[in-house]
Design an enzyme around this catalytic site. Sequence first.
Site, mmCIF file in Angstrom:
data_model
loop_
_atom_site.group_PDB
_atom_site.id
_atom_site.type_symbol
_atom_site.label_atom_id
_atom_site.label_comp_id
_atom_site.label_asym_id
_atom_site.label_seq_id
_atom_site.Cartn_x
_atom_site.Cartn_y
_atom_site.Cartn_z
ATOM 1 N N ASN A 64 0.531 -1.205 0.039
ATOM 2 C CA ASN A 64 0.160 0.213 -0.179
ATOM 3 C C ASN A 64 1.079 1.667 0.073
ATOM 4 O OD1 ASN A 64 0.308 0.484 2.459
ATOM 5 N ND2 ASN A 64 -0.636 -1.162 3.179
ATOM 6 N N ASP B 12 -4.181 -6.288 4.260
ATOM 7 C CA ASP B 12 -5.161 -7.566 4.900
ATOM 8 C C ASP B 12 -5.016 -9.353 4.718
ATOM 9 O OD1 ASP B 12 -5.775 -5.681 6.758
ATOM 10 O OD2 ASP B 12 -7.393 -4.256 4.981
ATOM 11 N N LYS C 104 8.974 -15.951 -12.299
ATOM 12 C CA LYS C 104 7.792 -14.765 -12.195
ATOM 13 C C LYS C 104 5.995 -15.546 -13.617
ATOM 14 C CE LYS C 104 7.540 -10.290 -15.851
ATOM 15 N NZ LYS C 104 8.393 -9.859 -16.411
ATOM 16 N N PHE D 104 -5.130 2.707 14.327
ATOM 17 C CA PHE D 104 -5.033 3.665 13.270
ATOM 18 C C PHE D 104 -6.427 2.371 12.420
ATOM 19 C CE2 PHE D 104 -2.245 5.129 15.472
ATOM 20 C CZ PHE D 104 -1.529 6.420 14.737
ATOM 21 N N LYS E 93 -15.199 -0.872 14.628
ATOM 22 C CA LYS E 93 -13.719 -1.569 14.602
ATOM 23 C C LYS E 93 -13.384 -2.001 15.087
ATOM 24 C CE LYS E 93 -9.549 -1.062 12.232
ATOM 25 N NZ LYS E 93 -9.368 -0.461 10.785
ATOM 26 N N LYS F 100 -11.763 -4.992 17.381
ATOM 27 C CA LYS F 100 -9.978 -5.710 17.730
ATOM 28 C C LYS F 100 -9.867 -5.437 18.973
ATOM 29 C CE LYS F 100 -9.021 -5.072 12.885
ATOM 30 N NZ LYS F 100 -8.159 -5.787 12.291
#
Length: 408
Positions: free
Chosen positions: A215, A284, A294, A329, A343, A347
């Site tokens: 990300n 995730d 490859k 976060f 959330k 969590k």
Amino acid sequence: MTKHITLGVTGCIGAYKAILVLRGLQQLGATVEVVMTEAATHFIQPLTFQALSGKPVHTSHWGRDDDTNIAHIALAQRTDALVIAPATANCLAKLAHGIADDFLSTVYLAATCPTFVAPAMNVEMWRHPATQDNLARLRARGVHIIEPEAGFLACGMVGEGRLADPDRIVETVWTSLATLETTVETTPRDLTGDHVLVTAGPTIEDIDPVRYLTNRSSGKMGYAVARAAQVRGATVTLISGPTRLTPPEGVETIAVRSTREMYEAVLRCLPAATMVIKAAAVCDYRPRQVATEKLKRTPAPLRQLDLEPTEDILAAVSARKGSRFVVGFAAETGWSLEAALEKLRRKGADLLVFNDVTEAGAGFDTDTNRATFVLASGETRTLPLMTKEALAHEILNLARQQRPMVRP
């Protein structure tokens, strides 16, 4: 109280926008003195800044014969903030390596106040490893980098490198000064005796020997938290995915790559921690199988990847937290209190720092952030746009207020 700000202007086409930065700071009540490099005077005349600021413009080491002060020292001592906008690649290199060969670079070395730098240059100069290394050095010292914008550049190219909007520069400087002033007054070395465990940056999940999933996290938020905790007296362990940042000096830093590696490192370090701040943006999902060669482009397209969930580090920490205060976060694309509370409770964390990455100045790889704090009680607190360093202190302030008094 009136702020005394020194505005440094270096030699690029964006120098004319420094006039708008000057006027914006004045409108907020600041007294502004301008320092120009010799190159900057080729783009705009010092008389323009003198007329608008009402003060002489510094362009040289060699002042008036009747001036008995050492000019750059005197200026540095009366300055509440040094703002360099625009800052060329050459200027960044000087600041990063301590080269003091003109008035502006000597003021920077002599100043003990917060420094804000707004780079502007060609896109390839911005992307060059030397420039990025210099930026990393400056960030590690606590210099606030106000990232350039992408767009059509004076050289005719399109990309990153255009000076940040003057209004954004002014807002960042003013908000940061207000927050830092409050921080200095209300937060002494109040984390002495604490051990703060911080995660930062992205994780990487391999697809094949060439490609991977990741990300856009830069790690800046987590590194800012690590620096802030250390300044406040804590022992700090920073577990970082791959970033271009220089770890804060004196902070134990553990480099990891994958989510599994970060998970294992966090659980290994958890027993010593009194506070855990999970600022990393972990993947995730990961490919269930990593190709050993490859994956070739063929007439039959690859239509899907077989993915599996990665380890849920925040949930694992919360399940073992004891009396530790745990901060998670949530980087999302839209705000929903219900989703944030769901959330947080799922969590098991004590505090969720929510930010909408689609908002200007609050996305990945910026030096600023706009966040909402969400507590399990349903209480929320929305903060204005501020630097990530300032937000880091706000997080630590709330963690101290909310956490149990007994430590593990």
